[in-house]
Design an enzyme around this catalytic site. Structure first.
Site, PDB file in Angstrom:
ATOM      1  N   LYS A  30       2.914  10.114  -0.519  1.00 61.97           N
ATOM      2  CA  LYS A  30       1.980  10.633   0.483  1.00 61.97           C
ATOM      3  C   LYS A  30       2.641  11.581   1.485  1.00 61.97           C
ATOM      4  O   LYS A  30       2.272  11.615   2.668  1.00 61.97           O
ATOM      5  CB  LYS A  30       1.249   9.478   1.184  1.00 61.97           C
ATOM      6  CG  LYS A  30       0.472   8.594   0.198  1.00 61.97           C
ATOM      7  CD  LYS A  30      -0.401   7.564   0.866  1.00 61.97           C
ATOM      8  CE  LYS A  30      -1.737   8.147   1.289  1.00 61.97           C
ATOM      9  NZ  LYS A  30      -2.724   7.086   1.622  1.00 61.97           N
ATOM     10  N   ASP A  80       0.824  -1.222   0.000  1.00 59.40           N
ATOM     11  CA  ASP A  80       0.000   0.000   0.000  1.00 59.40           C
ATOM     12  C   ASP A  80       0.852   1.263   0.000  1.00 59.40           C
ATOM     13  O   ASP A  80       0.415   2.314   0.464  1.00 59.40           O
ATOM     14  CB  ASP A  80      -0.961   0.024   1.208  1.00 59.40           C
ATOM     15  CG  ASP A  80      -1.774  -1.249   1.330  1.00 59.40           C
ATOM     16  OD1 ASP A  80      -2.420  -1.616   0.331  1.00 59.40           O
ATOM     17  OD2 ASP A  80      -1.745  -1.887   2.395  1.00 59.40           O
ATOM     18  N   THR A  85      -6.128 -11.815   3.028  1.00 59.68           N
ATOM     19  CA  THR A  85      -7.239 -11.121   2.360  1.00 59.68           C
ATOM     20  C   THR A  85      -8.430 -12.044   2.143  1.00 59.68           C
ATOM     21  O   THR A  85      -9.503 -11.585   1.745  1.00 59.68           O
ATOM     22  CB  THR A  85      -6.792 -10.575   0.992  1.00 59.68           C
ATOM     23  OG1 THR A  85      -6.323 -11.668   0.184  1.00 59.68           O
ATOM     24  CG2 THR A  85      -5.698  -9.524   1.152  1.00 59.68           C
ATOM     25  N   VAL A 104      -7.607  -1.380  -0.580  1.00 61.53           N
ATOM     26  CA  VAL A 104      -8.319  -1.391  -1.865  1.00 61.53           C
ATOM     27  C   VAL A 104      -9.020  -2.728  -2.078  1.00 61.53           C
ATOM     28  O   VAL A 104     -10.124  -2.797  -2.612  1.00 61.53           O
ATOM     29  CB  VAL A 104      -7.326  -1.113  -3.022  1.00 61.53           C
ATOM     30  CG1 VAL A 104      -8.033  -1.218  -4.374  1.00 61.53           C
ATOM     31  CG2 VAL A 104      -6.689   0.260  -2.859  1.00 61.53           C
ATOM     32  N   THR A 105      -8.373  -3.815  -1.640  1.00 64.21           N
ATOM     33  CA  THR A 105      -8.917  -5.153  -1.872  1.00 64.21           C
ATOM     34  C   THR A 105      -9.948  -5.549  -0.827  1.00 64.21           C
ATOM     35  O   THR A 105     -10.999  -6.110  -1.151  1.00 64.21           O
ATOM     36  CB  THR A 105      -7.769  -6.188  -1.894  1.00 64.21           C
ATOM     37  OG1 THR A 105      -6.872  -5.847  -2.957  1.00 64.21           O
ATOM     38  CG2 THR A 105      -8.290  -7.596  -2.120  1.00 64.21           C
ATOM     39  N   THR A 106      -9.670  -5.255   0.450  1.00 64.11           N
ATOM     40  CA  THR A 106     -10.523  -5.749   1.531  1.00 64.11           C
ATOM     41  C   THR A 106     -11.387  -4.672   2.174  1.00 64.11           C
ATOM     42  O   THR A 106     -12.374  -4.994   2.842  1.00 64.11           O
ATOM     43  CB  THR A 106      -9.658  -6.371   2.646  1.00 64.11           C
ATOM     44  OG1 THR A 106      -8.814  -5.337   3.200  1.00 64.11           O
ATOM     45  CG2 THR A 106      -8.788  -7.494   2.097  1.00 64.11           C
ATOM     46  N   GLY A 107     -11.016  -3.406   2.015  1.00 64.70           N
ATOM     47  CA  GLY A 107     -11.731  -2.326   2.690  1.00 64.70           C
ATOM     48  C   GLY A 107     -11.368  -2.198   4.156  1.00 64.70           C
ATOM     49  O   GLY A 107     -11.894  -1.338   4.872  1.00 64.70           O
ATOM     50  N   ASN A 161      -5.142 -10.449  -4.610  1.00 64.72           N
ATOM     51  CA  ASN A 161      -5.036  -9.920  -3.247  1.00 64.72           C
ATOM     52  C   ASN A 161      -4.374  -8.552  -3.231  1.00 64.72           C
ATOM     53  O   ASN A 161      -4.511  -7.789  -2.277  1.00 64.72           O
ATOM     54  CB  ASN A 161      -4.234 -10.874  -2.361  1.00 64.72           C
ATOM     55  CG  ASN A 161      -2.835 -11.150  -2.891  1.00 64.72           C
ATOM     56  OD1 ASN A 161      -2.612 -11.165  -4.105  1.00 64.72           O
ATOM     57  ND2 ASN A 161      -1.887 -11.380  -2.006  1.00 64.72           N
ATOM     58  N   LYS A 210       2.510   2.065  -5.215  1.00 66.91           N
ATOM     59  CA  LYS A 210       3.260   1.595  -6.389  1.00 66.91           C
ATOM     60  C   LYS A 210       2.507   1.856  -7.686  1.00 66.91           C
ATOM     61  O   LYS A 210       3.115   2.091  -8.729  1.00 66.91           O
ATOM     62  CB  LYS A 210       3.545   0.092  -6.254  1.00 66.91           C
ATOM     63  CG  LYS A 210       4.410  -0.271  -5.073  1.00 66.91           C
ATOM     64  CD  LYS A 210       4.613  -1.773  -4.952  1.00 66.91           C
ATOM     65  CE  LYS A 210       3.355  -2.520  -4.571  1.00 66.91           C
ATOM     66  NZ  LYS A 210       2.841  -2.189  -3.236  1.00 66.91           N
ATOM     67  N   HIS A 234      -4.100  -1.690  -6.198  1.00 67.18           N
ATOM     68  CA  HIS A 234      -3.518  -0.403  -6.582  1.00 67.18           C
ATOM     69  C   HIS A 234      -4.647   0.533  -6.994  1.00 67.18           C
ATOM     70  O   HIS A 234      -5.587   0.122  -7.664  1.00 67.18           O
ATOM     71  CB  HIS A 234      -2.568  -0.540  -7.781  1.00 67.18           C
ATOM     72  CG  HIS A 234      -1.473  -1.525  -7.591  1.00 67.18           C
ATOM     73  ND1 HIS A 234      -0.606  -1.474  -6.535  1.00 67.18           N
ATOM     74  CD2 HIS A 234      -1.088  -2.593  -8.335  1.00 67.18           C
ATOM     75  CE1 HIS A 234       0.268  -2.479  -6.641  1.00 67.18           C
ATOM     76  NE2 HIS A 234      -0.015  -3.167  -7.719  1.00 67.18           N
TER      77      HIS A 234
END
Length: 422
Positions: free
Chosen positions: A326, A12, A129, A294-297, A37, A15, A40
């Protein structure tokens, strides 16, 4: 020549954004390992794209994309993701994506087994995940997995999937899974998949003299099966070695190895996290940084930048340049801490190595330096000299702490253009 983009922490890091930026000039963009899993997010022309198994290079209209031999591919997710890109205007994405016939198939069966294995671990669960990645790689290592190329041979495919199902039933009993239903779904996928499946080696040979090949790493070094915080890792090689292995890259052709590092540290799932802040600082990073997977919230765990971890990552992956992401999330902090050393229970002080034992990592003490914040808005800045002085000092402190490896790119917001190039 080849440019490889790798995550330097626990994933995370952002990338996808630097891959998107670099893919504008790339001829070929490849995923080497991992599965759906990974996650991006790319913001381009005010449109947000979420990528999981597909390479981020699909946003670039001239870039061909490859899902390599080291990956595991969940076919329904592959088509769902392609469909989502088409709905957002990338209507030709399906003409620019190929899958190695040596990649392995991740089935819904693997997802069911993933949940059962996590449940058995109880309080020691890894925090996966739940996408079935671990069981799929386990089947690959045990030589019973199904390769993408085998989908095209109906008899072989159905026999191997039924054998997989039978093996898991013997282990777990009745499963909330219908193998015949999955077999029927693949009767439809078989013809749809045919144009995408290729023999990777001759495909890549066409690009052997091309100097614009981009490899997009998934996950990150501290999630690597060999070098990460085992057993709280993913099931593939997420570092430099995995990129070379999964794509049969000639190491002498590698020109750039870009390590992507977030300006603070985050982690999803279980496992040790020395600089984690279970306080108002961690909560502020989580909220301001919009730290949701992004995948699991799931909420990401948040903490200060860890130089020890990143020095270790550098030693394994041999970065030639860094992308610090960031930075703008730190705009409103009075002070910012950076971990510079660990003190083990026996008194040993570590500055650049990372303990193999997760239990030891849980017990160590972290030594910090405290740097002044800059308390001003950096979002959207594109020139290094426009950064506040303390923001520049923060960047240069990290750069110096990582053996002077240059921080060439600095992220100042989610969009492609929110980028400082030094």
């Amino acid at each position: 020549m080849v440019t490889i983009v790798l995550g330097s922490q626990w994933g995370d890091e952002g990338k996808g954004k630097i891959t998107d930026y670099l893919s504008q000039d790339a001829t070929l963009c490849c995923r080497a390992a991992g599965g759906h899993n990974a996650g991006h997010t790319i913001v381009h022309d005010s449109v947000t794209y979420d990528f999981h198994i597909l390479p981020s290079g699909l946003v670039s209209p001239k870039c061909i994309n490859l899902i390599g031999a080291g990956t595991v591919v969940h076919i329904p997710s592959f088509f769902k993701e392609l469909g989502a890109l088409a709905e957002k205007g990338l209507v030709d994405a399906d003409k620019r994506i190929f899958i190695s016939d040596r990649a392995h198939v991740c089935f819904d069966l693997h997802s069911v087994v993933d949940g059962l294995e996590e449940a058995k671990l109880g309080g020691r669960k890894v925090g996966t995940t739940g996408k079935g990645i671990g069981p799929c790689y386990s089947d690959k290592a045990a030589r019973r997995g199904v390769r993408v190329g085998e989908i095209l041979d109906e008899e072989v495919f159905e026999r191997k999937l039924r054998n997989l199902h039978s093996g898991y039933r013997n282990r777990f009993g009745e499963l909330a899974y219908d193998v015949e239903e999955e077999i029927n779904r693949f009767k439809e996928y078989r013809q749809k998949l045919k144009p995408y499946i290729i023999d990777q080696l001759p495909f890549l040979q066409k690009y052997k003299n091309d100097d614009r090949i981009l490899v997009e790493g998934a996950n990150a070094l501290l999630l690597d099966l060999d070098h990460g915080t085992y057993p709280y890792v993913t099931s593939s090689s997420t570092g430099l070695g995995g990129a070379i292995q999964g794509l049969s890259i000639n190491p002498t052709k590698i020109k750039n190895i870009i390590g992507v590092v977030k300006a603070y540290t985050t982690r999803v799932g279980s496992g040790p996290f020395p600089t984690e802040q279970l306080n108002e600082f961690g909560e502020k990073l989580q909220v301001t940084g919009r730290e949701f997977g992004v995948t699991t919230g799931r909420k990401r765990r948040c903490g200060w930048f860890d130089l020890v971890l990143c020095r270790y990552s550098l030693a394994v992956n041999h970065y030639t340049a860094l992308n610090l992401t960031k930075l703008d999330i730190l705009d409103d902090f009075d002070e910012i801490k950076v971990a510079v050393a660990y003190k083990l229970p026996d008194g040993t002080r570590l500055e650049s190595s990372y303990p193999a034992d997760a239990g030891v990592i849980e017990k160590l003490e972290v030594e910090y330096v405290t740097l002044p914040g800059w308390k001003s808005n950096t979002m959207g800045l594109t020139k290094y000299e426009d950064l506040p002085e303390n923001a520049r000092k923060y960047v240069e402190y990290i750069e110096k702490g990582l053996d002077g490896v240059p921080i060439k790119w600095i992220g100042t917001g989610p969009a492609r253009e929110h980028l400082i190039i030094r």
